[in-house]
Design an enzyme around this catalytic site. Structure first.
Site, PDB file in Angstrom:
ATOM      1  N   GLY A  46       0.839  -1.192   0.000  1.00  0.00           N
ATOM      2  CA  GLY A  46       0.000   0.000   0.000  1.00  0.00           C
ATOM      3  C   GLY A  46       0.872   1.240   0.000  1.00  0.00           C
ATOM      4  N   GLN A  51       2.980  10.078   1.221  1.00  0.00           N
ATOM      5  CA  GLN A  51       4.267   9.381   1.311  1.00  0.00           C
ATOM      6  C   GLN A  51       5.181   9.660   0.125  1.00  0.00           C
ATOM      7  OE1 GLN A  51       2.414   5.364   2.281  1.00  0.00           O
ATOM      8  NE2 GLN A  51       4.266   5.305   3.501  1.00  0.00           N
ATOM      9  N   CYS A  91       5.888   0.081   7.536  1.00  0.00           N
ATOM     10  CA  CYS A  91       5.515   1.287   6.795  1.00  0.00           C
ATOM     11  C   CYS A  91       6.716   1.730   5.968  1.00  0.00           C
ATOM     12  CB  CYS A  91       5.120   2.384   7.783  1.00  0.00           C
ATOM     13  SG  CYS A  91       4.687   3.943   6.986  1.00  0.00           S
ATOM     14  N   LEU A  92       6.466   2.052   4.705  1.00  0.00           N
ATOM     15  CA  LEU A  92       7.567   2.472   3.827  1.00  0.00           C
ATOM     16  C   LEU A  92       8.208   3.774   4.315  1.00  0.00           C
ATOM     17  CD1 LEU A  92       5.998   1.651   0.332  1.00  0.00           C
ATOM     18  CD2 LEU A  92       7.763   0.353   1.535  1.00  0.00           C
ATOM     19  N   HIS A 133      -4.347   1.478   7.257  1.00  0.00           N
ATOM     20  CA  HIS A 133      -3.003   2.060   7.435  1.00  0.00           C
ATOM     21  C   HIS A 133      -2.824   3.263   6.502  1.00  0.00           C
ATOM     22  CE1 HIS A 133       1.496   1.748   8.115  1.00  0.00           C
ATOM     23  NE2 HIS A 133       1.429   2.488   7.019  1.00  0.00           N
ATOM     24  N   GLU A 134      -3.204   3.089   5.234  1.00  0.00           N
ATOM     25  CA  GLU A 134      -3.023   4.175   4.254  1.00  0.00           C
ATOM     26  C   GLU A 134      -3.980   5.336   4.528  1.00  0.00           C
ATOM     27  OE1 GLU A 134      -0.360   3.819   2.851  1.00  0.00           O
ATOM     28  OE2 GLU A 134      -0.148   1.642   2.982  1.00  0.00           O
ATOM     29  N   HIS A 137      -2.579   7.687   6.896  1.00  0.00           N
ATOM     30  CA  HIS A 137      -1.626   8.632   6.287  1.00  0.00           C
ATOM     31  C   HIS A 137      -2.353   9.878   5.766  1.00  0.00           C
ATOM     32  CE1 HIS A 137       2.298   6.761   6.438  1.00  0.00           C
ATOM     33  NE2 HIS A 137       1.825   5.613   5.978  1.00  0.00           N
TER      34      HIS A 137
HETATM   35 ZN   LIG Z   1       2.702   3.791   6.112  1.00  0.00          ZN
END
Ligand SMILES: [Zn+2]
Length: 167
Positions: A46, A51, A91-92, A133-134, A137
């Site tokens: 995701g 991000q 998480c990226l 999760h996204e 963000h």
């Molecule tokens: Zn994340």
């Protein structure tokens, strides 16, 4: 298509509440493709627009990884959450950090697809977790905020289990 650079904490864009998307034109379509390509390149399941430094309410998700179809979700609204589940997340924007996070097990989501068409869907388990999760963000909520919440829950639980003392 292009690979976009992924912003890592504490990049301030990660703490901005993302804006509604109103334009679904050619540039936006290209941005969707770039987000999908960037997510795949990073081996992510995701990715949210903040991000990659764009504070707009767009996320892409591909819960089956590189092999699966990637879904574009625009202006998502969580209408209902059913049940909760704890599982490990990464998480990226926090390379190397993994933590147990509480999420709804099942969610009802309203959103617009890549053409701007209103949609409603029910997601469960891992797919529901990725989208939650996204979605965080887009609201400037990060995994570390959830970790603190979980720790508070743990403390609350251990407090409840502690033997009662007179006085
Ligand atoms: Zn994340």
């Amino acid at each position: 298509m292009a690979i976009l650079s992924i912003r890592v904490y504490p990049d301030p864009v990660l703490r901005e509440r993302a804006a509604e998307v109103t334009d679904f034109g050619v540039e936006t379509q290209m941005f969707f493709e770039n987000m999908i390509e960037t997510m795949r390149e990073a081996d992510g399941v995701g990715l949210a627009a903040p991000q990659v430094g764009v504070s707009k309410r767009i996320l892409v998700a591909s819960p089956a990884g590189k092999k699966g179809t990637a879904l574009v979700i625009v202006n998502p609204v969580l209408r209902e959450g059913i049940g909760t589940e704890i599982a490990q997340e990464g998480c990226l924007s926090f390379p190397g950090l993994y933590a147990d996070i509480v999420r709804f097990k099942k969610i009802r989501l309203e959103f617009q697809d890549r053409a701007g068409k209103p949609r409603e869907t029910e997601l469960r388990d891992f797919f529901a977790r990725v989208v939650q999760h996204e979605l965080d963000h887009l609201n400037a909520v990060l995994m570390i905020d959830r970790i603190e919440f979980n720790k508070r829950q743990e403390w609350a639980e251990s407090f409840k289990k502690a033997p009662s003392r007179p006085g």
